[in-house]
Motif scaffolding. Structure first.
Motif, PDB file in Angstrom:
ATOM      1  N   HIS A  37     -57.155 -37.236  37.575  1.00  0.00           N
ATOM      2  CA  HIS A  37     -57.533 -38.633  37.386  1.00  0.00           C
ATOM      3  C   HIS A  37     -58.943 -38.674  36.827  1.00  0.00           C
ATOM      4  CE1 HIS A  37     -59.062 -42.644  39.052  1.00  0.00           C
ATOM      5  NE2 HIS A  37     -58.214 -42.942  38.091  1.00  0.00           N
ATOM      6  N   THR A  38     -59.122 -39.369  35.712  1.00  0.00           N
ATOM      7  CA  THR A  38     -60.437 -39.585  35.126  1.00  0.00           C
ATOM      8  C   THR A  38     -60.854 -41.012  35.446  1.00  0.00           C
ATOM      9  OG1 THR A  38     -59.913 -38.052  33.349  1.00  0.00           O
ATOM     10  CG2 THR A  38     -61.777 -39.533  32.988  1.00  0.00           C
ATOM     11  N   VAL A  39     -61.912 -41.135  36.228  1.00  0.00           N
ATOM     12  CA  VAL A  39     -62.331 -42.442  36.740  1.00  0.00           C
ATOM     13  C   VAL A  39     -62.759 -43.385  35.620  1.00  0.00           C
ATOM     14  CG1 VAL A  39     -64.003 -43.627  38.217  1.00  0.00           C
ATOM     15  CG2 VAL A  39     -62.975 -41.472  38.969  1.00  0.00           C
ATOM     16  N   ALA A  40     -63.544 -42.909  34.677  1.00  0.00           N
ATOM     17  CA  ALA A  40     -64.099 -43.781  33.634  1.00  0.00           C
ATOM     18  C   ALA A  40     -63.028 -44.509  32.839  1.00  0.00           C
ATOM     19  CB  ALA A  40     -64.985 -42.969  32.693  1.00  0.00           C
ATOM     20  N   THR A  41     -61.910 -43.844  32.582  1.00  0.00           N
ATOM     21  CA  THR A  41     -60.841 -44.452  31.791  1.00  0.00           C
ATOM     22  C   THR A  41     -59.633 -44.841  32.630  1.00  0.00           C
ATOM     23  OG1 THR A  41     -59.922 -42.267  31.326  1.00  0.00           O
ATOM     24  CG2 THR A  41     -61.490 -43.180  29.720  1.00  0.00           C
ATOM     25  N   GLN A  70     -48.948 -39.138  30.896  1.00  0.00           N
ATOM     26  CA  GLN A  70     -50.196 -39.875  31.009  1.00  0.00           C
ATOM     27  C   GLN A  70     -49.904 -41.321  31.360  1.00  0.00           C
ATOM     28  OE1 GLN A  70     -52.736 -39.332  27.633  1.00  0.00           O
ATOM     29  NE2 GLN A  70     -52.566 -37.112  27.712  1.00  0.00           N
ATOM     30  N   GLN A  71     -50.713 -41.823  32.285  1.00  0.00           N
ATOM     31  CA  GLN A  71     -50.525 -43.179  32.786  1.00  0.00           C
ATOM     32  C   GLN A  71     -51.896 -43.772  33.086  1.00  0.00           C
ATOM     33  OE1 GLN A  71     -47.805 -43.240  36.044  1.00  0.00           O
ATOM     34  NE2 GLN A  71     -48.334 -45.305  36.659  1.00  0.00           N
ATOM     35  N   ARG A  72     -52.043 -45.060  32.850  1.00  0.00           N
ATOM     36  CA  ARG A  72     -53.309 -45.744  33.144  1.00  0.00           C
ATOM     37  C   ARG A  72     -53.154 -46.614  34.385  1.00  0.00           C
ATOM     38  NH1 ARG A  72     -56.942 -44.191  29.688  1.00  0.00           N
ATOM     39  NH2 ARG A  72     -56.407 -44.095  27.498  1.00  0.00           N
ATOM     40  N   GLY A  73     -54.113 -46.498  35.274  1.00  0.00           N
ATOM     41  CA  GLY A  73     -54.224 -47.381  36.435  1.00  0.00           C
ATOM     42  C   GLY A  73     -52.934 -47.663  37.153  1.00  0.00           C
ATOM     43  N   ILE A  74     -52.667 -48.940  37.330  1.00  0.00           N
ATOM     44  CA  ILE A  74     -51.523 -49.358  38.142  1.00  0.00           C
ATOM     45  C   ILE A  74     -50.268 -49.642  37.319  1.00  0.00           C
ATOM     46  CG2 ILE A  74     -52.951 -50.247  40.011  1.00  0.00           C
ATOM     47  CD1 ILE A  74     -52.433 -53.077  38.845  1.00  0.00           C
ATOM     48  N   ARG A  75     -50.214 -49.181  36.095  1.00  0.00           N
ATOM     49  CA  ARG A  75     -48.997 -49.348  35.297  1.00  0.00           C
ATOM     50  C   ARG A  75     -47.823 -48.703  36.024  1.00  0.00           C
ATOM     51  NH1 ARG A  75     -50.808 -52.904  32.094  1.00  0.00           N
ATOM     52  NH2 ARG A  75     -52.099 -52.318  30.355  1.00  0.00           N
ATOM     53  N   ASP A 100     -45.446 -47.309  27.598  1.00  0.00           N
ATOM     54  CA  ASP A 100     -45.219 -47.797  28.957  1.00  0.00           C
ATOM     55  C   ASP A 100     -44.531 -49.162  28.903  1.00  0.00           C
ATOM     56  OD1 ASP A 100     -47.238 -49.619  28.327  1.00  0.00           O
ATOM     57  OD2 ASP A 100     -48.754 -48.607  29.537  1.00  0.00           O
ATOM     58  N   GLU A 101     -44.512 -49.840  30.033  1.00  0.00           N
ATOM     59  CA  GLU A 101     -43.800 -51.122  30.097  1.00  0.00           C
ATOM     60  C   GLU A 101     -44.462 -52.196  29.245  1.00  0.00           C
ATOM     61  OE1 GLU A 101     -46.613 -51.205  33.669  1.00  0.00           O
ATOM     62  OE2 GLU A 101     -45.492 -49.710  32.560  1.00  0.00           O
ATOM     63  N   THR A 102     -45.701 -51.977  28.782  1.00  0.00           N
ATOM     64  CA  THR A 102     -46.365 -52.959  27.922  1.00  0.00           C
ATOM     65  C   THR A 102     -46.036 -52.732  26.451  1.00  0.00           C
ATOM     66  OG1 THR A 102     -48.377 -51.641  27.636  1.00  0.00           O
ATOM     67  CG2 THR A 102     -48.290 -53.108  29.552  1.00  0.00           C
ATOM     68  N   HIS A 103     -45.397 -51.633  26.141  1.00  0.00           N
ATOM     69  CA  HIS A 103     -45.041 -51.263  24.773  1.00  0.00           C
ATOM     70  C   HIS A 103     -43.844 -52.094  24.319  1.00  0.00           C
ATOM     71  CE1 HIS A 103     -42.802 -48.531  21.938  1.00  0.00           C
ATOM     72  NE2 HIS A 103     -44.008 -48.469  21.407  1.00  0.00           N
ATOM     73  N   ALA A 104     -43.907 -52.634  23.134  1.00  0.00           N
ATOM     74  CA  ALA A 104     -42.774 -53.407  22.601  1.00  0.00           C
ATOM     75  C   ALA A 104     -41.774 -52.449  21.969  1.00  0.00           C
ATOM     76  CB  ALA A 104     -43.263 -54.404  21.564  1.00  0.00           C
ATOM     77  N   GLY A 105     -40.565 -52.455  22.460  1.00  0.00           N
ATOM     78  CA  GLY A 105     -39.532 -51.583  21.896  1.00  0.00           C
ATOM     79  C   GLY A 105     -39.153 -50.467  22.852  1.00  0.00           C
TER      80      GLY A 105
END
Length: 131
Positions: A37-41, A70-75, A100-105
């Motif tokens: 986990h990289t805190v800054a990003t 790779q995953q960001r935060g609470i996605r 991820d779930e925010t990706h269209a398609g």
């Protein structure tokens, strides 16, 4: 004081771990699981490599990470990564994360090499919500 580490990593490795339930024996071997986990990003990255054998499966499969998930935060879902599952007669399933779930398609590409000749004959694209 507050721990301000910019990155943390957890790893679990081993050569063999078995569980027996009734007549079913399941063994995890040559395993390596790593999560960082990289805190800054707020980026999480993970790899999984192992062989799973089971009398219930009637054989074994080997999972190999090609590119870390790779995953960001609470996605809910990862946005990148690729792994291959190898089974009997060198047959393979390759899974590539496209978004991820925010990706269209379509978010996930699943490819099948049923006969083990290293050519993926079938490709399926799916959105996370359908998996």
């Amino acid at each position: 004081t507050t721990d301000t580490a910019s990155e943390s990593t957890v790893a679990l490795t081993g050569t063999s771990y078995s569980i027996t339930v009734g007549s079913n024996v399941t063994t995890l071997s040559n395993f390596s699981f790593t999560e960082s986990h990289t805190v800054a990003t707020d980026l999480y990255s993970s790899t999984s490599n192992y062989t799973l054998a089971s009398t219930e499966l009637g054989g074994s499969v080997t999972v190999t990470t090609i590119d870390p998930m790779q995953q960001r935060g609470i996605r809910l879902y990862p946005f990148a990564g690729q792994f291959v599952v190898t089974g009997a007669n060198n047959s393979k399933i390759r899974v590539t994360i496209l978004g991820d779930e925010t990706h269209a398609g379509d978010d996930v590409q699943i490819e099948l090499d049923a006969n083990g000749d290293s050519t993926y004959e079938t490709t399926i694209l799916r959105d996370w919500s359908t998996l």
